[in-house]
Design a protein around this motif. Structure first.
Motif, PDB file in Angstrom:
ATOM      1  N   LYS A 166       6.757 -16.562   4.313  1.00  0.00           N
ATOM      2  CA  LYS A 166       6.924 -15.415   3.435  1.00  0.00           C
ATOM      3  C   LYS A 166       6.929 -14.123   4.256  1.00  0.00           C
ATOM      4  CE  LYS A 166       6.566 -17.728  -0.484  1.00  0.00           C
ATOM      5  NZ  LYS A 166       7.702 -17.880  -1.438  1.00  0.00           N
ATOM      6  N   VAL A 167       7.750 -13.182   3.831  1.00  0.00           N
ATOM      7  CA  VAL A 167       7.812 -11.881   4.487  1.00  0.00           C
ATOM      8  C   VAL A 167       7.919 -10.783   3.438  1.00  0.00           C
ATOM      9  CG1 VAL A 167       8.917 -12.809   6.561  1.00  0.00           C
ATOM     10  CG2 VAL A 167      10.336 -11.931   4.702  1.00  0.00           C
ATOM     11  N   PHE A 168       7.513  -9.591   3.842  1.00  0.00           N
ATOM     12  CA  PHE A 168       7.739  -8.381   3.049  1.00  0.00           C
ATOM     13  C   PHE A 168       8.884  -7.600   3.694  1.00  0.00           C
ATOM     14  CE2 PHE A 168       3.339  -9.220   1.893  1.00  0.00           C
ATOM     15  CZ  PHE A 168       3.231  -8.771   0.581  1.00  0.00           C
ATOM     16  N   ILE A 169       9.734  -7.020   2.857  1.00  0.00           N
ATOM     17  CA  ILE A 169      10.753  -6.077   3.312  1.00  0.00           C
ATOM     18  C   ILE A 169      10.447  -4.737   2.655  1.00  0.00           C
ATOM     19  CG2 ILE A 169      13.205  -5.507   3.421  1.00  0.00           C
ATOM     20  CD1 ILE A 169      12.634  -8.028   4.936  1.00  0.00           C
ATOM     21  N   VAL A 170      10.314  -3.686   3.466  1.00  0.00           N
ATOM     22  CA  VAL A 170      10.040  -2.346   2.948  1.00  0.00           C
ATOM     23  C   VAL A 170      11.213  -1.446   3.312  1.00  0.00           C
ATOM     24  CG1 VAL A 170       8.450  -0.393   2.957  1.00  0.00           C
ATOM     25  CG2 VAL A 170       7.567  -2.714   3.337  1.00  0.00           C
ATOM     26  N   ASP A 171      11.932  -0.976   2.288  1.00  0.00           N
ATOM     27  CA  ASP A 171      13.055  -0.062   2.518  1.00  0.00           C
ATOM     28  C   ASP A 171      12.561   1.361   2.282  1.00  0.00           C
ATOM     29  OD1 ASP A 171      15.384   1.402   2.655  1.00  0.00           O
ATOM     30  OD2 ASP A 171      16.588  -0.059   1.558  1.00  0.00           O
ATOM     31  N   ILE A 172      12.276   2.051   3.370  1.00  0.00           N
ATOM     32  CA  ILE A 172      11.680   3.381   3.272  1.00  0.00           C
ATOM     33  C   ILE A 172      12.612   4.373   2.573  1.00  0.00           C
ATOM     34  CG2 ILE A 172      10.826   5.325   4.656  1.00  0.00           C
ATOM     35  CD1 ILE A 172       9.904   3.223   6.704  1.00  0.00           C
ATOM     36  N   ALA A 173      13.915   4.183   2.731  1.00  0.00           N
ATOM     37  CA  ALA A 173      14.883   5.095   2.115  1.00  0.00           C
ATOM     38  C   ALA A 173      14.848   5.023   0.591  1.00  0.00           C
ATOM     39  CB  ALA A 173      16.290   4.792   2.625  1.00  0.00           C
ATOM     40  N   LYS A 174      14.374   3.914   0.045  1.00  0.00           N
ATOM     41  CA  LYS A 174      14.350   3.745  -1.408  1.00  0.00           C
ATOM     42  C   LYS A 174      13.034   4.200  -2.039  1.00  0.00           C
ATOM     43  CE  LYS A 174      17.615  -0.129  -1.728  1.00  0.00           C
ATOM     44  NZ  LYS A 174      17.796  -1.549  -2.153  1.00  0.00           N
ATOM     45  N   CYS A 175      12.040   4.475  -1.214  1.00  0.00           N
ATOM     46  CA  CYS A 175      10.723   4.832  -1.750  1.00  0.00           C
ATOM     47  C   CYS A 175      10.701   6.295  -2.169  1.00  0.00           C
ATOM     48  CB  CYS A 175       9.651   4.563  -0.695  1.00  0.00           C
ATOM     49  SG  CYS A 175       7.979   4.958  -1.264  1.00  0.00           S
ATOM     50  N   ASN A 176      10.240   6.550  -3.396  1.00  0.00           N
ATOM     51  CA  ASN A 176      10.164   7.933  -3.889  1.00  0.00           C
ATOM     52  C   ASN A 176       8.741   8.459  -3.970  1.00  0.00           C
ATOM     53  OD1 ASN A 176       9.084   6.649  -6.098  1.00  0.00           O
ATOM     54  ND2 ASN A 176      10.723   7.161  -7.524  1.00  0.00           N
ATOM     55  N   GLY A 177       7.795   7.693  -3.413  1.00  0.00           N
ATOM     56  CA  GLY A 177       6.419   8.170  -3.365  1.00  0.00           C
ATOM     57  C   GLY A 177       5.670   8.106  -4.677  1.00  0.00           C
ATOM     58  N   CYS A 178       6.039   7.197  -5.553  1.00  0.00           N
ATOM     59  CA  CYS A 178       5.379   7.125  -6.866  1.00  0.00           C
ATOM     60  C   CYS A 178       3.968   6.548  -6.797  1.00  0.00           C
ATOM     61  CB  CYS A 178       6.224   6.315  -7.848  1.00  0.00           C
ATOM     62  SG  CYS A 178       6.264   4.529  -7.504  1.00  0.00           S
ATOM     63  N   HIS A 179       3.642   5.855  -5.712  1.00  0.00           N
ATOM     64  CA  HIS A 179       2.325   5.240  -5.501  1.00  0.00           C
ATOM     65  C   HIS A 179       2.038   4.071  -6.440  1.00  0.00           C
ATOM     66  CE1 HIS A 179       1.591   8.814  -3.032  1.00  0.00           C
ATOM     67  NE2 HIS A 179       0.540   8.194  -2.525  1.00  0.00           N
ATOM     68  N   ASN A 180       3.060   3.557  -7.134  1.00  0.00           N
ATOM     69  CA  ASN A 180       2.829   2.400  -7.998  1.00  0.00           C
ATOM     70  C   ASN A 180       2.265   1.222  -7.225  1.00  0.00           C
ATOM     71  OD1 ASN A 180       3.778   3.741 -10.228  1.00  0.00           O
ATOM     72  ND2 ASN A 180       5.262   2.175 -10.804  1.00  0.00           N
ATOM     73  N   CYS A 181       2.747   1.020  -5.995  1.00  0.00           N
ATOM     74  CA  CYS A 181       2.278  -0.114  -5.198  1.00  0.00           C
ATOM     75  C   CYS A 181       0.783   0.004  -4.930  1.00  0.00           C
ATOM     76  CB  CYS A 181       3.071  -0.226  -3.904  1.00  0.00           C
ATOM     77  SG  CYS A 181       3.051   1.253  -2.863  1.00  0.00           S
ATOM     78  N   GLN A 182       0.348   1.183  -4.555  1.00  0.00           N
ATOM     79  CA  GLN A 182      -1.053   1.419  -4.229  1.00  0.00           C
ATOM     80  C   GLN A 182      -1.931   1.284  -5.468  1.00  0.00           C
ATOM     81  OE1 GLN A 182      -1.873   4.563  -1.289  1.00  0.00           O
ATOM     82  NE2 GLN A 182      -3.366   5.404  -2.725  1.00  0.00           N
ATOM     83  N   ILE A 183      -1.465   1.843  -6.579  1.00  0.00           N
ATOM     84  CA  ILE A 183      -2.236   1.803  -7.826  1.00  0.00           C
ATOM     85  C   ILE A 183      -2.319   0.383  -8.376  1.00  0.00           C
ATOM     86  CG2 ILE A 183      -2.290   2.579 -10.229  1.00  0.00           C
ATOM     87  CD1 ILE A 183      -0.904   5.180  -9.212  1.00  0.00           C
TER      88      ILE A 183
END
Length: 269
Positions: free
Chosen positions: A2-19
């Protein structure tokens, strides 16, 4: 694996992942995978914000930082009594019973992804939501991302994306399982104008040269007199400006250790 892919260009800083990580793990005991995450102080998924440049040439970038689930995980190597193990699917798990008192598991993580729970006397971190993965579901951070900036799945499924991606701090030699697309790079930007007519100058040829590697970048200003050189590496650069009918301009020794707005350039005829 298993791997994670993080596309920084698509992130808008909503913090949903952290919350959503907090929502999934605070006050929830997912033993034998993880004990509850404390209310405060722990960010098993953390969204880092970086401001690049200076006003008015500014970019803001957000980078999601979970555990890297390394193939050569330092935490696994120092753990005693099998307190850390890497599952067959590649997720690195800290055993909440065996790891008690082993603060060195936290100390050796070069990414700062392992936290210490004083109340439980336990090192803790992102589990990749292994309890959900075992049910055929996605980690909560991935499920809650509204922009598709986070992906999770089999390495073979993301072969094409991985070929375009990079890992965080490859010099550590830990072989992370988190891959980043469109990772932040440095930029040099500025503006060119004609003070005699008080106008921005369009189609001015701007040449940026890395004084160490010799790499040359060329572009022309837009109708606002702006130029942006993006995806640069740190180093010393020289800047040349040329436009028919104007005196040439050159500036050497531009030290780029972070993204930089250079001073506005006034062109004279």
């Amino acid at each position: 694996m298993k791997v994670f892919i993080v596309d920084i260009a698509k992130c808008n800083g909503c913090h949903n992942c952290q919350i959503s990580c907090k929502d999934e793990h605070v006050d929830n005991d997912w033993s034998p995978i993880a004990k509850p995450q404390p209310d405060t102080g722990h960010f098993w998924m953390k969204l880092n914000q970086t401001v690049h440049g200076q006003v008015p040439k500014v970019n803001i970038e957000y980078v999601a930082r979970p555990c890297m689930h390394c193939a050569e995980a330092p935490c696994l190597k120092v753990a005693e009594n099998g307190a850390v193990h890497r599952r067959n699917d590649g997720l690195v798990i800290i055993d909440p019973e065996k790891a008690k008192g082993q603060r060195n598991i936290m100390d050796v993580c070069p990414y700062g992804a392992v936290y210490w729970n004083d109340e439980l006397d336990l090192p803790q971190k992102c589990t990749g939501c292994a309890h959900l993965v075992d049910e055929g579901r996605e980690p909560r951070c991935v499920d809650s991302c509204p922009t598709g900036a986070l992906l999770f799945g089999e390495e073979s499924e993301f072969k094409d994306l991985i070929a375009q991606a990079e890992v965080m701090k490859p010099e550590y030699g830990t072989k992370p399982s988190v891959y980043y697309l469109n990772a932040p790079k440095l930029f040099v930007a500025g503006e060119i104008y004609d003070p005699a007519i008080d106008e921005c100058l369009k189609d001015v040829e701007v040449t940026l040269t890395n004084e160490e590697s010799g790499q040359v970048y060329v572009q022309k200003t837009d109708r606002f007199g702006d130029y942006w050189f993006k995806k640069l590496t740190a180093g010393s650069y020289s800047l040349k400006v040329a436009k028919a009918g104007y005196k040439p301009y050159e500036k050497k020794g531009i030290n780029v250790t972070k993204s930089l707005k250079v001073e506005d350039i006034a062109m004279a005829k």
